[in-house]
Design a protein around this motif. Structure first.
Motif, PDB file in Angstrom:
ATOM      1  N   UNK A  10      12.436  -3.830  -7.078  1.00 41.77           N
ATOM      2  CA  UNK A  10      12.806  -4.313  -5.406  1.00 41.77           C
ATOM      3  C   UNK A  10      11.515  -4.168  -4.989  1.00 41.77           C
ATOM      4  N   UNK A  11      11.428  -5.261  -4.177  1.00 42.38           N
ATOM      5  CA  UNK A  11      10.090  -5.110  -3.069  1.00 42.38           C
ATOM      6  C   UNK A  11      10.428  -3.988  -1.820  1.00 42.38           C
ATOM      7  N   UNK A  12       9.291  -3.451  -1.521  1.00 43.92           N
ATOM      8  CA  UNK A  12       9.219  -2.445  -0.497  1.00 43.92           C
ATOM      9  C   UNK A  12       8.558  -3.122   0.344  1.00 43.92           C
ATOM     10  N   UNK A  13       8.909  -3.341   1.655  1.00 41.54           N
ATOM     11  CA  UNK A  13       7.997  -3.830   2.670  1.00 41.54           C
ATOM     12  C   UNK A  13       7.588  -2.829   3.581  1.00 41.54           C
ATOM     13  N   UNK A  14       6.372  -2.400   3.728  1.00 43.92           N
ATOM     14  CA  UNK A  14       5.616  -1.503   4.199  1.00 43.92           C
ATOM     15  C   UNK A  14       5.601  -1.778   5.826  1.00 43.92           C
ATOM     16  N   UNK A  15       6.099  -3.000   6.201  1.00 45.20           N
ATOM     17  CA  UNK A  15       5.768  -3.432   7.471  1.00 45.20           C
ATOM     18  C   UNK A  15       6.527  -4.507   8.096  1.00 45.20           C
ATOM     19  N   UNK A  16       7.536  -4.263   8.998  1.00 45.09           N
ATOM     20  CA  UNK A  16       8.489  -5.206   9.505  1.00 45.09           C
ATOM     21  C   UNK A  16       8.924  -4.717  10.593  1.00 45.09           C
ATOM     22  N   UNK A  17       9.469  -5.825  11.328  1.00 43.78           N
ATOM     23  CA  UNK A  17      10.071  -5.210  12.881  1.00 43.78           C
ATOM     24  C   UNK A  17      11.613  -5.764  12.718  1.00 43.78           C
ATOM     25  N   UNK A  18      12.325  -4.908  12.821  1.00 46.52           N
ATOM     26  CA  UNK A  18      13.877  -5.081  12.871  1.00 46.52           C
ATOM     27  C   UNK A  18      14.687  -5.236  14.253  1.00 46.52           C
ATOM     28  N   UNK A  19      13.931  -4.845  15.338  1.00 46.08           N
ATOM     29  CA  UNK A  19      14.143  -5.136  16.665  1.00 46.08           C
ATOM     30  C   UNK A  19      15.440  -4.128  17.153  1.00 46.08           C
ATOM     31  N   UNK A  20      15.807  -3.217  16.527  1.00 44.92           N
ATOM     32  CA  UNK A  20      17.038  -2.731  16.690  1.00 44.92           C
ATOM     33  C   UNK A  20      16.621  -1.112  16.923  1.00 44.92           C
ATOM     34  N   UNK A  47      -7.583   5.785   2.267  1.00 41.84           N
ATOM     35  CA  UNK A  47      -7.370   4.656   2.946  1.00 41.84           C
ATOM     36  C   UNK A  47      -6.734   3.720   2.437  1.00 41.84           C
ATOM     37  N   UNK A  48      -5.625   2.874   2.579  1.00 40.16           N
ATOM     38  CA  UNK A  48      -5.165   1.786   1.930  1.00 40.16           C
ATOM     39  C   UNK A  48      -4.913   0.685   3.178  1.00 40.16           C
ATOM     40  N   UNK A  49      -4.683  -0.318   2.865  1.00 36.85           N
ATOM     41  CA  UNK A  49      -4.656  -1.458   3.442  1.00 36.85           C
ATOM     42  C   UNK A  49      -3.545  -2.455   2.998  1.00 36.85           C
ATOM     43  N   UNK A  50      -3.120  -3.297   3.995  1.00 41.41           N
ATOM     44  CA  UNK A  50      -1.963  -4.495   3.620  1.00 41.41           C
ATOM     45  C   UNK A  50      -2.300  -5.660   4.249  1.00 41.41           C
ATOM     46  N   UNK A  51      -1.862  -6.701   3.642  1.00 44.31           N
ATOM     47  CA  UNK A  51      -2.111  -8.166   3.932  1.00 44.31           C
ATOM     48  C   UNK A  51      -0.482  -8.528   4.278  1.00 44.31           C
ATOM     49  N   UNK A  52      -0.510  -9.839   4.964  1.00 47.35           N
ATOM     50  CA  UNK A  52       0.664 -10.658   5.360  1.00 47.35           C
ATOM     51  C   UNK A  52       0.810 -11.884   4.330  1.00 47.35           C
ATOM     52  N   UNK A  58      -8.811  -4.398  -3.954  1.00 48.29           N
ATOM     53  CA  UNK A  58      -9.352  -3.709  -2.906  1.00 48.29           C
ATOM     54  C   UNK A  58      -8.154  -3.730  -1.763  1.00 48.29           C
ATOM     55  N   UNK A  59      -7.390  -4.889  -1.754  1.00 50.11           N
ATOM     56  CA  UNK A  59      -6.002  -4.755  -0.917  1.00 50.11           C
ATOM     57  C   UNK A  59      -4.916  -4.322  -1.790  1.00 50.11           C
ATOM     58  N   UNK A  60      -4.402  -3.197  -1.008  1.00 54.21           N
ATOM     59  CA  UNK A  60      -3.450  -2.315  -1.978  1.00 54.21           C
ATOM     60  C   UNK A  60      -1.804  -3.047  -1.921  1.00 54.21           C
ATOM     61  N   UNK A  61      -1.591  -3.431  -0.643  1.00 49.93           N
ATOM     62  CA  UNK A  61      -0.231  -3.703  -0.570  1.00 49.93           C
ATOM     63  C   UNK A  61       0.138  -5.062  -0.045  1.00 49.93           C
ATOM     64  N   UNK A  62       1.199  -5.791  -0.298  1.00 48.88           N
ATOM     65  CA  UNK A  62       1.555  -6.970   0.258  1.00 48.88           C
ATOM     66  C   UNK A  62       2.956  -6.527   1.192  1.00 48.88           C
ATOM     67  N   UNK A 104       2.582  -0.068  -5.463  1.00 51.60           N
ATOM     68  CA  UNK A 104       1.633   0.418  -4.627  1.00 51.60           C
ATOM     69  C   UNK A 104       2.416   1.010  -3.119  1.00 51.60           C
ATOM     70  N   UNK A 105       3.117   0.244  -2.575  1.00 50.18           N
ATOM     71  CA  UNK A 105       3.908   0.891  -1.317  1.00 50.18           C
ATOM     72  C   UNK A 105       4.674   2.048  -1.776  1.00 50.18           C
ATOM     73  N   UNK A 106       5.210   2.004  -2.942  1.00 50.57           N
ATOM     74  CA  UNK A 106       6.293   3.311  -3.264  1.00 50.57           C
ATOM     75  C   UNK A 106       5.379   4.396  -3.541  1.00 50.57           C
ATOM     76  N   UNK A 107       4.201   4.158  -4.267  1.00 52.46           N
ATOM     77  CA  UNK A 107       3.053   5.337  -4.414  1.00 52.46           C
ATOM     78  C   UNK A 107       2.568   5.776  -3.008  1.00 52.46           C
ATOM     79  N   UNK A 108       2.298   4.986  -2.140  1.00 51.95           N
ATOM     80  CA  UNK A 108       1.756   5.103  -0.929  1.00 51.95           C
ATOM     81  C   UNK A 108       2.527   6.025  -0.075  1.00 51.95           C
ATOM     82  N   UNK A 109       3.899   5.737  -0.311  1.00 50.69           N
ATOM     83  CA  UNK A 109       4.770   6.553   0.920  1.00 50.69           C
ATOM     84  C   UNK A 109       5.360   7.767   0.205  1.00 50.69           C
TER      85      UNK A 109
END
Ligand code: DOR
Ligand code: ZN
Ligand code: ZN
Length: 346
Positions: free
Chosen positions: A13-23, A182-187, A221-225, A275-280
């Motif tokens: 399953x995909x782990x989204x390290x960055x989203x906006x749920x507005x709630x 340091x890690x980084x993410x792309x969109x 060099x980019x860690x996370x989608x 990568x996001x699982x490991x990072x968090x």
């Protein structure tokens, strides 16, 4: 029930390290339920939801309320981000002691932390309380460089959100070579397109920037989608709100880019899940047992045109409305149960 996976690919399953749920507070754009359903359709089983809700997520009670809401829904696992500072102020840090019980990611998304002293204290706290400090300092490479300089003096766990520029990536590569944490993410949108007018933060960049990001995904060099799923109503978009509705198109956008660039789908899987699982999880010590039985069945040969009218999300803001994309999420499993099956939520 027997599922025919012949010729298909089963991924974690995909782990989204960055989203906006507005709630809470901005639920006319999205709410936790519509957001999580859209996410499951997109193959995302765990969501890291940013803190720019209304009011801002800056205290333990607010975090607990959202975690309870997610538990009651039983759709995706939620990591509710806590703001670094109260009401995204420049100097008033949140109470780490009480909030850390509910989260291990802190970020003032939508707001840059200009005050260096605050950023330093945040980095120190990320070590002391063992959390990830996600910085929204792109679009300015100079600010990323400043944060790296602070990280050099004050060890911490830094994650750079939505990088969009070659210069930023170069700065992060250098910081990694120094051994900084340091890690980084792309969109999806910054990998998929360049030089578009559509309003998003950071903005669409040049073709060479986009090519550099694709190479960064390839070479690690980019860690996370992530997605930076940022739902907005039509009215808010007309008023200039930045952001793209990404949950339901993210996988196909990423896969179309990866396939076009000859990057193996295994690498995409690493960037979407491992990568996001490991990072968090490992580095930040999130102990809850997650991800067991969280799976996505995808068809890598399927080609489909995006149609925002079919989005489960409450909003439909995307500049990719008629794009022909490759790769399709067929089924999503959450905790071993079918959660999404060929067009419908179960
Ligand atoms: O375009 C964006 N919109 N980028 C962000 O990082 C924040 C987001 C939002 O909250 O709408
Ligand atoms: Zn941001
Ligand atoms: Zn964001």
């Amino acid at each position: 029930r027997e599922i025919d996976g012949q010729g298909k690919v089963l991924m974690p399953g995909f782990i989204d390290m960055h989203c906006h749920l507005r709630d809470p507070g901005l639920t006319y754009k999205e709410d936790m339920e519509t957001g999580m359903k859209a996410a499951l359709k997109g193959g995302f089983t765990t969501l890291v939801a940013m803190a720019n809700t209304k009011p801002i997520m800056d205290n333990a009670e607010a975090l607990k309320a959202n975690m309870d809401k997610a538990d009651a829904l039983g759709l995706c696992d939620l990591v509710q981000v806590c703001a670094l500072t109260k009401d995204f102020s420049e100097d008033d840090l949140v109470d780490f002691e009480s909030t850390r019980e509910y989260t291990n990611v802190y970020s003032n998304d939508g707001h840059n932390v200009d005050n260096e002293g605050t950023m330093k204290k945040g980095l120190a706290a990320s070590t002391e309380y063992n959390f990830i400090l996600a910085t929204h300092c792109e679009p300015e490479t100079e600010t990323v460089e400043r944060d790296i300089a602070l990280l050099r003096e004050t060890p911490g766990h830094l994650h750079v959100c939505h990088i969009s520029k070659k210069d930023t990536l170069d700065a992060i590569k250098a910081a990694k070579a120094e051994g900084l944490d340091i890690t980084c993410e792309v969109t999806p949108h910054h990998l998929y397109a360049s030089a578009m007018e559509y309003k998003v933060h950071p903005p669409f960049r040049s073709y060479p920037d986009r090519r550099a990001l694709i190479e960064g995904a390839r070479d690690g060099s980019i860690d996370i989608c992530g997605t930076d799923h940022a739902p907005h109503s039509d009215e808010d978009k007309l008023k200039g709100a930045p952001g793209i509705n990404n949950f339901e198109t993210a996988f196909a956008m990423y896969y179309t880019v990866f396939e076009g660039a000859g990057i193996p789908v295994e690498r995409l899987s690493q960037m979407l899940s491992e990568a996001p699982a490991e990072r968090m999880g490992i580095k930040a010590g999130l102990v809850k047992e997650r991800y067991a039985g969280d799976l996505v069945l995808v068809d890598l040969d399927a080609e489909e045109r995006v149609d925002p009218k079919t989005f489960i999300s409450k909003s439909h803001n995307t500049p990719f409305g008629r794009e022909l994309l490759k790769g399709k999420v067929l089924m999503t499993f959450k905790g071993g149960e079918i959660a999404y099956d060929n067009g419908s939520l179960v």
